[in-house]
Each structure stands twice: as structure tokens, then as C-alpha cells.
Design a protein around this motif. Structure first.
Motif, PDB file in Angstrom:
ATOM      1  N   VAL A 112       3.708 -16.344  -1.669  1.00 13.94           N
ATOM      2  CA  VAL A 112       2.548 -15.548  -1.227  1.00 13.94           C
ATOM      3  C   VAL A 112       2.956 -14.630  -0.079  1.00 13.94           C
ATOM      4  O   VAL A 112       2.586 -13.441  -0.072  1.00 13.94           O
ATOM      5  CB  VAL A 112       1.384 -16.493  -0.823  1.00 13.94           C
ATOM      6  N   GLU A 113       3.718 -15.170   0.879  1.00 16.44           N
ATOM      7  CA  GLU A 113       4.169 -14.348   2.004  1.00 16.44           C
ATOM      8  C   GLU A 113       5.060 -13.204   1.525  1.00 16.44           C
ATOM      9  O   GLU A 113       4.942 -12.071   1.990  1.00 16.44           O
ATOM     10  CB  GLU A 113       4.908 -15.208   3.043  1.00 16.44           C
ATOM     11  N   ARG A 114       5.964 -13.520   0.592  1.00 13.46           N
ATOM     12  CA  ARG A 114       6.845 -12.480   0.048  1.00 13.46           C
ATOM     13  C   ARG A 114       6.023 -11.413  -0.676  1.00 13.46           C
ATOM     14  O   ARG A 114       6.280 -10.203  -0.522  1.00 13.46           O
ATOM     15  CB  ARG A 114       7.859 -13.114  -0.906  1.00 13.46           C
ATOM     16  N   ALA A 120       2.742  -5.000   1.450  1.00 19.27           N
ATOM     17  CA  ALA A 120       2.697  -4.180   2.670  1.00 19.27           C
ATOM     18  C   ALA A 120       3.771  -3.107   2.631  1.00 19.27           C
ATOM     19  O   ALA A 120       3.530  -1.950   3.025  1.00 19.27           O
ATOM     20  CB  ALA A 120       2.881  -5.078   3.897  1.00 19.27           C
ATOM     21  N   GLN A 121       4.965  -3.480   2.143  1.00 18.35           N
ATOM     22  CA  GLN A 121       6.050  -2.505   2.049  1.00 18.35           C
ATOM     23  C   GLN A 121       5.687  -1.426   1.027  1.00 18.35           C
ATOM     24  O   GLN A 121       5.916  -0.235   1.271  1.00 18.35           O
ATOM     25  CB  GLN A 121       7.342  -3.206   1.644  1.00 18.35           C
ATOM     26  N   ASP A 122       5.135  -1.839  -0.098  1.00 15.16           N
ATOM     27  CA  ASP A 122       4.707  -0.864  -1.100  1.00 15.16           C
ATOM     28  C   ASP A 122       3.638   0.053  -0.522  1.00 15.16           C
ATOM     29  O   ASP A 122       3.653   1.273  -0.754  1.00 15.16           O
ATOM     30  CB  ASP A 122       4.164  -1.566  -2.355  1.00 15.16           C
ATOM     31  N   ARG A 129       5.012   8.281   1.313  1.00 18.08           N
ATOM     32  CA  ARG A 129       5.128   9.268   0.238  1.00 18.08           C
ATOM     33  C   ARG A 129       3.929  10.227   0.256  1.00 18.08           C
ATOM     34  O   ARG A 129       4.082  11.461   0.140  1.00 18.08           O
ATOM     35  CB  ARG A 129       5.213   8.557  -1.109  1.00 18.08           C
ATOM     36  N   VAL A 130       2.742   9.671   0.433  1.00 20.43           N
ATOM     37  CA  VAL A 130       1.538  10.507   0.485  1.00 20.43           C
ATOM     38  C   VAL A 130       1.609  11.453   1.689  1.00 20.43           C
ATOM     39  O   VAL A 130       1.243  12.645   1.585  1.00 20.43           O
ATOM     40  CB  VAL A 130       0.268   9.607   0.527  1.00 20.43           C
ATOM     41  N   MET A 131       2.081  10.914   2.839  1.00 23.93           N
ATOM     42  CA  MET A 131       2.201  11.772   4.032  1.00 23.93           C
ATOM     43  C   MET A 131       3.196  12.914   3.792  1.00 23.93           C
ATOM     44  O   MET A 131       2.948  14.054   4.196  1.00 23.93           O
ATOM     45  CB  MET A 131       2.649  10.930   5.240  1.00 23.93           C
TER      46      MET A 131
END
Length: 173
Positions: A112-114, A120-122, A129-131
Motif C-alpha cells: 500500500v505504501e509503495r 504520488a510520483q505519478d 508534465r502539465v506545468m
């Protein structure tokens, strides 16, 4: 009784005795005497054989009883050992199950943590990417508007000054 013997004696031979009680008593005494004389040994031997067979059967029955009692005690001991072993195996299985449950919970917590970290990384990479896309669009729009507005503001004199300043900055002056 005497009449019967008398009739038999007068006839000169055997006669018929009509006294049944006396005749039966004599016959019974003769039969018992013959049986006692000839059958005493046979009957004694048969009874003795029967007595020894019964004694042997009783001894064998007692031995079988003792063997059965010993076998019963042994089987009860084996049953007690089996029950103890079953309890030990059950306790061991419960311990193993509890340990496995804890390991599975620990592993699922790690997963779950992973997954949260990956999410969060995604999310961060999507945000970055949006920025970048927004910055590129904003820059493209700014260039587009500048290019659109530049011909109206740029006259020949301003163009010459820009070219001269660019040349001067290239020469290092």
C-alpha cells in the motif's frame, strides 16, 4: 409278589413277575452296579479330562484377559500420545497461521505504501508534465502575440537600432 413267583416256579421255568415295584428295584440295582463297575473308570476319566480342559480354558481365558488389558493400556497410552501430538500440531499450525497472517499484513502494508508512493510520483510527474505543457503554450502564445504585435510597433528606425545594439553586443562593446 409271592403269587407271581409261585406261578413261575410251578410252571418249571421262568415266570412273569407281576410286581412291578420289586422287579424295577432289582433291575435298577443291577444296572447301577454294572454302570458303576464298568462305567466308573470311563466316567471318572471323562470327568477328569473335562475338568482339565475346563482348567486349561480358564487359564487361557485369564491369559487372554491379561493380554487384552495390556493391549488396552498400550492403546490408551498411544491414544494419549496421539492426542498430545495432535494438540502440539494444532498449536504449531495456529502459530504458523498467525505468523503468516502478520507477514501478509506487513507485506500488504508495504505494498500500500509503495502504491501510494507510486501514485504520488505519478501525480508529481503528471503535474510537472502539465506545468511544462502550460509553460510551452504560454511561451508559444506570448511569442505569437509578440510577433503579431511587433510589426505594428516596429518601424524602420527601431529596427535599425535593434540591429545595431545586437551587433554591438556581439562585438563586446
Amino acid at each position: 409278589m409271592t403269587i407271581g413267583w409261585l406261578l413261575a416256579a410251578e410252571a418249571g421255568g421262568f415266570g412273569v413277575d407281576f410286581n412291578i415295584l420289586e422287579t424295577n428295584l432289582i433291575n435298577l440295582v443291577i444296572i447301577i452296579g454294572v454302570l458303576y463297575y464298568f462305567g466308573g473308570k470311563f466316567l471318572g476319566k471323562t470327568l477328569s479330562t473335562r475338568q482339565s480342559a475346563i482348567k486349561t480354558a480358564i487359564v487361557e481365558a485369564e491369559q487372554r484377559k491379561q493380554e487384552a488389558a495390556a493391549a488396552l493400556a498400550e492403546q490408551q497410552q498411544k491414544l494419549a500420545q496421539a492426542q498430545t501430538e495432535a494438540k502440539r500440531i494444532l498449536a504449531e499450525a495456529q502459530t504458523t497461521a498467525e505468523r503468516s497472517r502478520e507477514e501478509i499484513l506487513k507485506q500488504s502494508q508495504i505494498d500500500v505504501e509503495r502504491m501510494r508512493a507510486n501514485a504520488a510520483q505519478d501525480l508529481s510527474s503528471q503535474e510537472a508534465r502539465v506545468m511544462r505543457e502550460l509553460q510551452q503554450r504560454i511561451a508559444a502564445l506570448a511569442i505569437e502575440r509578440s510577433e503579431a504585435a511587433l510589426p505594428d510597433r516596429l518601424n524602420d528606425d527601431l529596427q535599425r537600432r535593434l540591429v545595431d545594439s545586437s551587433i554591438a553586443s556581439l562585438k563586446g562593446e
